[in-house]
Enzyme design. Structure first.
Site, PDB file in Angstrom:
ATOM      1  N   GLY A   1       1.790   4.876 -51.163  1.00 38.36           N
ATOM      2  CA  GLY A   1       0.553   4.325 -51.195  1.00 38.36           C
ATOM      3  C   GLY A   1      -0.464   5.084 -51.798  1.00 38.36           C
ATOM      4  O   GLY A   1      -0.725   6.357 -51.180  1.00 38.36           O
TER       5      GLY A   1
ATOM      6  N   GLY B   1      -3.574   4.831 -52.538  1.00 40.38           N
ATOM      7  CA  GLY B   1      -5.373   4.441 -52.288  1.00 40.38           C
ATOM      8  C   GLY B   1      -6.051   5.349 -51.797  1.00 40.38           C
ATOM      9  O   GLY B   1      -5.496   6.727 -52.100  1.00 40.38           O
TER      10      GLY B   1
ATOM     11  N   GLY C   1      -6.425   6.830 -48.845  1.00 41.63           N
ATOM     12  CA  GLY C   1      -5.506   7.748 -47.668  1.00 41.63           C
ATOM     13  C   GLY C   1      -4.502   8.552 -48.632  1.00 41.63           C
ATOM     14  O   GLY C   1      -4.336   9.783 -48.403  1.00 41.63           O
TER      15      GLY C   1
ATOM     16  N   VAL D   1       7.996  -0.218 -52.965  1.00 40.49           N
ATOM     17  CA  VAL D   1       8.841   0.098 -51.990  1.00 40.49           C
ATOM     18  C   VAL D   1       9.310  -1.014 -51.222  1.00 40.49           C
ATOM     19  O   VAL D   1       8.424  -1.972 -50.853  1.00 40.49           O
ATOM     20  CB  VAL D   1       8.080   1.164 -50.898  1.00 40.49           C
ATOM     21  CG1 VAL D   1       8.968   1.456 -49.626  1.00 40.49           C
ATOM     22  CG2 VAL D   1       7.755   2.260 -51.704  1.00 40.49           C
TER      23      VAL D   1
ATOM     24  N   GLU E   1     -21.037  -9.191 -48.604  1.00 44.47           N
ATOM     25  CA  GLU E   1     -21.284  -8.485 -50.122  1.00 44.47           C
ATOM     26  C   GLU E   1     -20.649  -9.808 -51.022  1.00 44.47           C
ATOM     27  O   GLU E   1     -21.786  -9.629 -52.013  1.00 44.47           O
ATOM     28  CB  GLU E   1     -20.679  -7.443 -50.163  1.00 44.47           C
ATOM     29  CG  GLU E   1     -21.251  -6.226 -49.311  1.00 44.47           C
ATOM     30  CD  GLU E   1     -20.500  -4.965 -49.398  1.00 44.47           C
ATOM     31  OE1 GLU E   1     -19.153  -4.825 -49.923  1.00 44.47           O
ATOM     32  OE2 GLU E   1     -21.180  -3.814 -49.137  1.00 44.47           O
TER      33      GLU E   1
ATOM     34  N   ASP F   1      -5.930   2.335 -43.595  1.00 46.21           N
ATOM     35  CA  ASP F   1      -5.830   0.905 -43.091  1.00 46.21           C
ATOM     36  C   ASP F   1      -4.593   0.622 -42.418  1.00 46.21           C
ATOM     37  O   ASP F   1      -4.435  -0.548 -41.538  1.00 46.21           O
ATOM     38  CB  ASP F   1      -6.150  -0.103 -44.286  1.00 46.21           C
ATOM     39  CG  ASP F   1      -7.394  -0.143 -44.684  1.00 46.21           C
ATOM     40  OD1 ASP F   1      -8.510   0.664 -43.946  1.00 46.21           O
ATOM     41  OD2 ASP F   1      -7.858  -0.812 -45.467  1.00 46.21           O
TER      42      ASP F   1
HETATM   43  C1  FAD Z   1     -13.341  -6.064 -50.356  1.00 47.36           C
HETATM   44  C2  FAD Z   1     -13.443  -4.888 -49.807  1.00 47.36           C
HETATM   45  C3  FAD Z   1     -14.474  -4.165 -49.698  1.00 47.36           C
HETATM   46  C4  FAD Z   1     -14.544  -2.785 -48.893  1.00 47.36           C
HETATM   47  N1  FAD Z   1     -15.841  -2.271 -48.985  1.00 47.36           N
HETATM   48  C5  FAD Z   1     -15.591  -1.080 -48.075  1.00 47.36           C
HETATM   49  C6  FAD Z   1     -16.961  -0.336 -48.286  1.00 47.36           C
HETATM   50  O1  FAD Z   1     -17.890  -0.592 -48.719  1.00 47.36           O
HETATM   51  N2  FAD Z   1     -16.999   0.882 -47.655  1.00 47.36           N
HETATM   52  C7  FAD Z   1     -15.822   1.380 -46.963  1.00 47.36           C
HETATM   53  O2  FAD Z   1     -15.916   2.453 -46.281  1.00 47.36           O
HETATM   54  N3  FAD Z   1     -14.875   0.759 -46.837  1.00 47.36           N
HETATM   55  C8  FAD Z   1     -14.705  -0.590 -47.632  1.00 47.36           C
HETATM   56  N4  FAD Z   1     -13.371  -1.298 -47.462  1.00 47.36           N
HETATM   57  C9  FAD Z   1     -12.272  -0.642 -46.724  1.00 47.36           C
HETATM   58  C10 FAD Z   1     -11.617   0.597 -47.554  1.00 47.36           C
HETATM   59  O3  FAD Z   1     -11.550   0.065 -48.969  1.00 47.36           O
HETATM   60  C11 FAD Z   1     -10.472   0.576 -47.093  1.00 47.36           C
HETATM   61  O4  FAD Z   1     -10.204   1.156 -45.681  1.00 47.36           O
HETATM   62  C12 FAD Z   1      -9.365   1.772 -47.796  1.00 47.36           C
HETATM   63  O5  FAD Z   1      -9.409   1.372 -49.130  1.00 47.36           O
HETATM   64  C13 FAD Z   1      -8.137   2.029 -46.952  1.00 47.36           C
HETATM   65  O6  FAD Z   1      -7.599   2.899 -47.951  1.00 47.36           O
HETATM   66  P1  FAD Z   1      -5.778   2.960 -47.838  1.00 47.36           P
HETATM   67  O7  FAD Z   1      -5.430   4.348 -48.559  1.00 47.36           O
HETATM   68  O8  FAD Z   1      -5.362   3.082 -46.172  1.00 47.36           O
HETATM   69  O9  FAD Z   1      -5.222   1.600 -48.284  1.00 47.36           O
HETATM   70  P2  FAD Z   1      -5.365   1.076 -49.798  1.00 47.36           P
HETATM   71  O10 FAD Z   1      -6.588   1.716 -50.646  1.00 47.36           O
HETATM   72  O11 FAD Z   1      -5.079  -0.244 -49.570  1.00 47.36           O
HETATM   73  O12 FAD Z   1      -4.199   1.734 -50.676  1.00 47.36           O
HETATM   74  C14 FAD Z   1      -2.622   1.145 -50.136  1.00 47.36           C
HETATM   75  C15 FAD Z   1      -1.823   1.417 -51.569  1.00 47.36           C
HETATM   76  O13 FAD Z   1      -0.580   1.304 -50.759  1.00 47.36           O
HETATM   77  C16 FAD Z   1       0.149   0.375 -52.076  1.00 47.36           C
HETATM   78  N5  FAD Z   1       1.125  -0.131 -51.282  1.00 47.36           N
HETATM   79  C17 FAD Z   1       1.085  -1.039 -50.063  1.00 47.36           C
HETATM   80  N6  FAD Z   1       2.361  -1.381 -50.023  1.00 47.36           N
HETATM   81  C18 FAD Z   1       3.313  -1.147 -51.049  1.00 47.36           C
HETATM   82  C19 FAD Z   1       4.561  -1.157 -51.478  1.00 47.36           C
HETATM   83  N7  FAD Z   1       5.406  -1.894 -50.509  1.00 47.36           N
HETATM   84  N8  FAD Z   1       5.191  -0.675 -52.496  1.00 47.36           N
HETATM   85  C20 FAD Z   1       4.323   0.094 -53.313  1.00 47.36           C
HETATM   86  N9  FAD Z   1       2.934   0.232 -52.999  1.00 47.36           N
HETATM   87  C21 FAD Z   1       2.349  -0.250 -51.876  1.00 47.36           C
HETATM   88  C22 FAD Z   1      -0.950  -0.785 -52.425  1.00 47.36           C
HETATM   89  O14 FAD Z   1      -0.752  -0.746 -53.803  1.00 47.36           O
HETATM   90  C23 FAD Z   1      -2.309   0.480 -52.320  1.00 47.36           C
HETATM   91  O15 FAD Z   1      -2.640   0.779 -53.756  1.00 47.36           O
HETATM   92  C24 FAD Z   1     -13.350  -2.478 -48.377  1.00 47.36           C
HETATM   93  C25 FAD Z   1     -12.253  -3.239 -48.315  1.00 47.36           C
HETATM   94  C26 FAD Z   1     -12.039  -4.237 -49.130  1.00 47.36           C
HETATM   95  C27 FAD Z   1     -10.969  -5.178 -48.985  1.00 47.36           C
END
Ligand code: FAD
Length: 447
Positions: free
Chosen positions: A15, A17, A19, A83, A172, A300
């Protein structure tokens, strides 16, 4: 094909994102070998998805290629692949083409997906807002409705939209859509604004906030012309209407789902990865998985323990900080030190309800602020989140202040390209955004 672990530490991150990028950055800074796998060749910034969906920002402004992000980190290898399977015992990932990548450590940062709670038709007919592709699909759909809605013989309710979920995402997007409709009507591109109904089962908008913020959000949205409908659940979604649990329904071709989320599907039923609330991976205070000291879950996808037995919320700052903390714990281990329990620096909770309208609750006592002060808080936190992917946060700050201040009617760039953030990227730094790829973790709306 088996890509065997080589000698020395090799951290495999699932991932890219907030994190995963924070984790790989920290390890790359120290010269540790990392393989980061993501289905997209870009990092997507979810907090600005609604800006893309309402044509305020082009999609490429919030999707930054991973290769660009890690250009200065030669020990970080980026793999664009889906994955299919996680092997917690074997510290490896299996890609859909059968390739197996094995490391000395595994960091699961796969994020979340929309949770439809079994509501019939929701996965098929509602628009999710989780990825850049989702936001683009919604923008193109609304754009086509605007075109048909502008025809003299168009149905009265052609542009009506129902947003499900009164949390920050729902509030939003409802605020931005109401402003968009008002601006399109004011510039005579549509005969009248579509009705924006915001539905939630609970009795207040922004449920996690204080009563003062509930009232502020309600008042501002209503002033802008949105129609909050509280105490109402959705019982079914169809291509042309949405049904509620009180037996009523609204005719609409656009239902936007902000009604809940659960962990990315790749972590379901993985031996050795215990899951709890929301299907998320339960982790220990040091972010490792019980019985697997070399497997971490962050952001997340994880249930991360906070103070007093609470679980930290699914927020950008939790994801970014936990990703960096997992890296720091891996580095501690490599230096022969003990891993430390994650300590979250709470940045508060905040939401933008439209231009000139924002609410934030900050500090230990959740001090409530509204308007420009809340927007400044929002900006500080989001500039920090973006800094993991972009070095030009000043460009974001100046774009955002301009957005917050300016007159909407004059600036809705629906037919032309929206104004870009002046990132100063090279022309080769282009993300490859695919709209029609079957995405197993995000059920895309199909017209
Ligand atoms: C519409 C929206 C608005 C938001 N607004 C806010 C805000 O204003 N402030 C705030 O603090 N938070 C906000 N959030 C929450 C915040 O964006 C998330 O908490 C944060 O992005 C989580 O990060 P992460 O790295 O855990 O996951 P993500 O950013 O979701 O990254 C996960 C990654 O894993 C990859 N992935 C998943 N499964 C697979 C697989 N099987 N194979 C290959 N790749 C895979 C995905 O492509 C993705 O790139 C918002 C969320 C949303 C949906």
């Amino acid at each position: 094909m088996n890509e065997q672990a080589q000698d020395g530490p090799h951290v495999v991150v699932l991932g890219g994102g907030l994190g995963g990028v924070a984790c790989a950055h920290r390890l790359g800074d120290e010269g540790v070998r990392v393989t980061l796998v993501d289905r997209n060749d870009y990092h997507q910034f979810q907090p600005l998805l609604y800006q893309v969906a309402t044509a305020q920002l082009p999609a490429e402004d919030i999707a930054r290629p991973h290769r660009t992000i890690f250009r200065e980190h030669p020990t970080v290898e980026v793999r664009t692949a889906e994955v299919a399977q996680i092997d917690a015992d074997g510290l490896s990932l299996t890609l859909t083409d059968g390739t197996r990548i094995t490391g000395s450590h595994l960091v699961v940062a796969a994020g979340a997906r929309p949770e439809y709670f079994g509501v019939p038709g929701a996965a098929e007919h509602a628009f999710a807002l989780y990825s850049v592709a989702d936001a683009e699909r919604l923008r193109l759909h609304v754009q086509s409705l605007v075109r048909t809605g502008a025809e003299p013989d168009a149905d009265e309710g052609e542009l009506d939209i129902v947003v499900v979920g009164g949390g920050p995402t729902g509030v939003e997007i409802a605020g931005a859509l109401t402003e968009l409709m008002a601006a399109l009507a004011a510039t005579e591109r549509i005969p009248r604004p579509g009705r924006i109904t915001l539905v939630d089962r609970g009795d207040a908008l922004l449920g996690a906030f204080s009563d003062k913020s509930h009232e502020y959000a309600h008042e501002r949205l209503t002033e802008q012309g949105a129609e909050p409908r509280l105490g109402t659940g959705v019982s079914a979604v169809h291509a042309d209407r949405v049904e509620f649990d009180d037996g009523s329904s609204i005719r609409t071709r656009t239902v936007i789902w902000g009604g809940g989320e659960s962990a990315a599907s790749v972590v379901a039923d993985v031996p050795g990865l215990p899951t709890g609330r929301g299907g998320r991976v339960d982790v220990l205070p040091d972010l490792t998985v019980e019985g697997h000291p070399h497997v971490y879950a962050v952001g997340d996808v994880a249930n991360i323990p906070g103070k007093d037995g609470t679980i930290l919320p699914q927020l950008g700052s939790v994801a970014q900080q936990s990703g960096a903390w997992a890296a720091a714990n891996i580095l501690r281990e490599l230096h022969g030190d003990k891993a430390k329990p994650f300590h979250y620096k709470d940045k508060g909770i905040m939401a933008m309800i439209g231009r000139n309208a924002a609410v934030a609750e900050v500090g230990r006592h959740r001090h409530q602020v509204e308007g420009p002060v809340a927007f400044a808080a929002w900006l500080g936190v989001h500039a920090m989140l973006l800094s993991g992917a972009h070095s030009r946060t000043d460009a974001f700050l100046s774009w955002a202040w301009d957005y917050f201040d300016r007159d909407h009617a004059a600036t809705v760039e629906w037919e032309t390209r929206p104004e870009r953030i002046a990132w100063g990227d090279e022309s080769a730094d282009v993300p490859h955004i695919v709209l029609d790829r079957g995405d197993p973790t995000v059920a895309a709306r199909r017209d």
